[in-house]
Design a protein around this motif. Structure first.
Motif, short mmCIF file in Angstrom:
data_model
loop_
_atom_site.label_atom_id
_atom_site.label_comp_id
_atom_site.label_asym_id
_atom_site.label_seq_id
_atom_site.Cartn_x
_atom_site.Cartn_y
_atom_site.Cartn_z
N LEU A 114 0.85 -1.18 0.00
CA LEU A 114 0.00 0.00 0.00
C LEU A 114 0.89 1.23 0.00
O LEU A 114 1.76 1.38 0.85
CB LEU A 114 -0.88 -0.02 1.25
CG LEU A 114 -2.09 0.88 1.23
CD1 LEU A 114 -3.00 0.55 0.06
CD2 LEU A 114 -2.88 0.71 2.52
N ASP A 115 0.67 2.07 -0.97
CA ASP A 115 1.42 3.33 -1.06
C ASP A 115 1.08 4.17 0.17
O ASP A 115 -0.10 4.40 0.46
CB ASP A 115 1.03 4.05 -2.35
CG ASP A 115 1.91 5.26 -2.64
OD1 ASP A 115 2.46 5.83 -1.68
OD2 ASP A 115 2.02 5.62 -3.82
N ARG A 145 1.02 7.17 0.68
CA ARG A 145 0.22 8.36 0.36
C ARG A 145 -1.27 8.04 0.34
O ARG A 145 -2.10 8.91 0.52
CB ARG A 145 0.67 8.94 -0.98
CG ARG A 145 2.12 9.44 -0.95
CD ARG A 145 2.59 9.82 -2.31
NE ARG A 145 2.69 8.60 -3.12
CZ ARG A 145 3.11 8.57 -4.37
NH1 ARG A 145 3.45 9.69 -4.98
NH2 ARG A 145 3.18 7.44 -5.02
N TRP A 146 -1.61 6.76 0.10
CA TRP A 146 -3.02 6.36 0.06
C TRP A 146 -3.47 5.71 1.36
O TRP A 146 -4.63 5.31 1.49
CB TRP A 146 -3.24 5.38 -1.09
CG TRP A 146 -3.02 6.00 -2.43
CD1 TRP A 146 -1.92 5.90 -3.21
CD2 TRP A 146 -3.93 6.83 -3.14
NE1 TRP A 146 -2.07 6.60 -4.35
CE2 TRP A 146 -3.31 7.20 -4.35
CE3 TRP A 146 -5.21 7.32 -2.89
CZ2 TRP A 146 -3.92 8.02 -5.28
CZ3 TRP A 146 -5.82 8.13 -3.82
CH2 TRP A 146 -5.17 8.47 -5.00
N ALA A 147 -2.58 5.58 2.33
CA ALA A 147 -2.91 4.89 3.57
C ALA A 147 -4.09 5.55 4.30
O ALA A 147 -4.98 4.87 4.81
CB ALA A 147 -1.69 4.83 4.49
N LEU A 173 -6.52 7.26 2.99
CA LEU A 173 -7.73 6.97 2.23
C LEU A 173 -8.19 5.54 2.46
O LEU A 173 -9.39 5.29 2.60
CB LEU A 173 -7.49 7.23 0.74
CG LEU A 173 -8.69 7.12 -0.18
CD1 LEU A 173 -9.78 8.11 0.24
CD2 LEU A 173 -8.29 7.37 -1.62
N ALA A 174 -7.25 4.60 2.53
CA ALA A 174 -7.60 3.21 2.80
C ALA A 174 -8.21 3.09 4.19
O ALA A 174 -9.19 2.35 4.39
CB ALA A 174 -6.37 2.32 2.67
N GLN A 175 -7.67 3.80 5.15
CA GLN A 175 -8.21 3.78 6.51
C GLN A 175 -9.62 4.38 6.52
O GLN A 175 -10.52 3.87 7.17
CB GLN A 175 -7.29 4.55 7.45
CG GLN A 175 -7.68 4.42 8.90
CD GLN A 175 -6.69 5.16 9.80
OE1 GLN A 175 -5.93 6.00 9.33
NE2 GLN A 175 -6.74 4.86 11.08
N SER A 234 -11.68 4.38 4.02
CA SER A 234 -12.51 3.39 3.36
C SER A 234 -12.90 2.28 4.33
O SER A 234 -14.05 1.83 4.34
CB SER A 234 -11.77 2.81 2.15
OG SER A 234 -12.48 1.75 1.59
#
Length: 173
Positions: free
Chosen positions: A143-144, A146-148, A150-152, A154
């Motif tokens: 997981l990049d 920078r997107w962590a 956003l994933a959290q 989500s």
């Protein structure tokens, strides 16, 4: 002319960081020494065992290598190239020649800079170090960072949606 067929111990440190001739291993020389006007012309081959490791997967590599040699060793009295610094000059000193630098030049320039055990070597996994040649389908979910966030977010939305359905079902009963 003199023909030289001999096995001699190989010099040390012939190669680069990953691959080269093992110092002290057998080196087969098949050379022709010819007297010419300027000095002694040395031509022929040197065969040695090359050993090292793959630059991708670090597996051992070994194979026989034949280096072509052709070089002119100038007599000490010769002044033909004395002032030219761009030309490699090899000399006959006290009726002796040193083929070590010629051999090094022939072998090192022919060795691969990044040797591989096979053309399609997959190397090692950058995450865990497993050989990808043994498991070509191996992968990690990366997981990049920078997107962590956003994933959290989500995951939180999915969790809230599950909680809302559960509370809705309880209210219906």
């Amino acid at each position: 002319m003199h023909i030289l067929n001999e096995q001699v111990p190989a010099p040390t440190d012939v190669g680069n960081a990953l691959i080269g001739i093992r110092g002290g291993s057998e080196l087969d020389l098949d050379l022709r020494l010819e007297s010419v006007h300027e000095g002694i012309l040395v031509s022929g081959t040197a065969t040695a065992q090359i050993a090292g490791e793959c630059g991708r997967c670090l597996e051992p590599i070994e194979y026989d290598f034949e280096a072509d040699i052709q070089e002119l060793f100038y007599y000490e009295e010769s002044e033909e190239f004395e002032d030219d610094d761009d030309v490699d000059q090899y000399w006959v000193v006290d009726d002796l020649i040193d083929i070590d630098p010629v051999l090094r030049g022939a072998v090192v320039t022919a060795l691969p800079f990044q040797p591989v055990c096979k053309k399609d070597c997959l190397g090692l996994c950058s995450e865990c170090g497993i050989s990808l040649n043994d498991d070509p389908e191996h992968q990690h979910e990366i997981l990049d960072p920078r997107w962590a966030a956003l994933a959290q977010l989500s995951d939180n939305v999915a969790s809230d949606a599950t909680n809302d359905k559960t509370s809705f079902k309880r209210e219906e009963k």
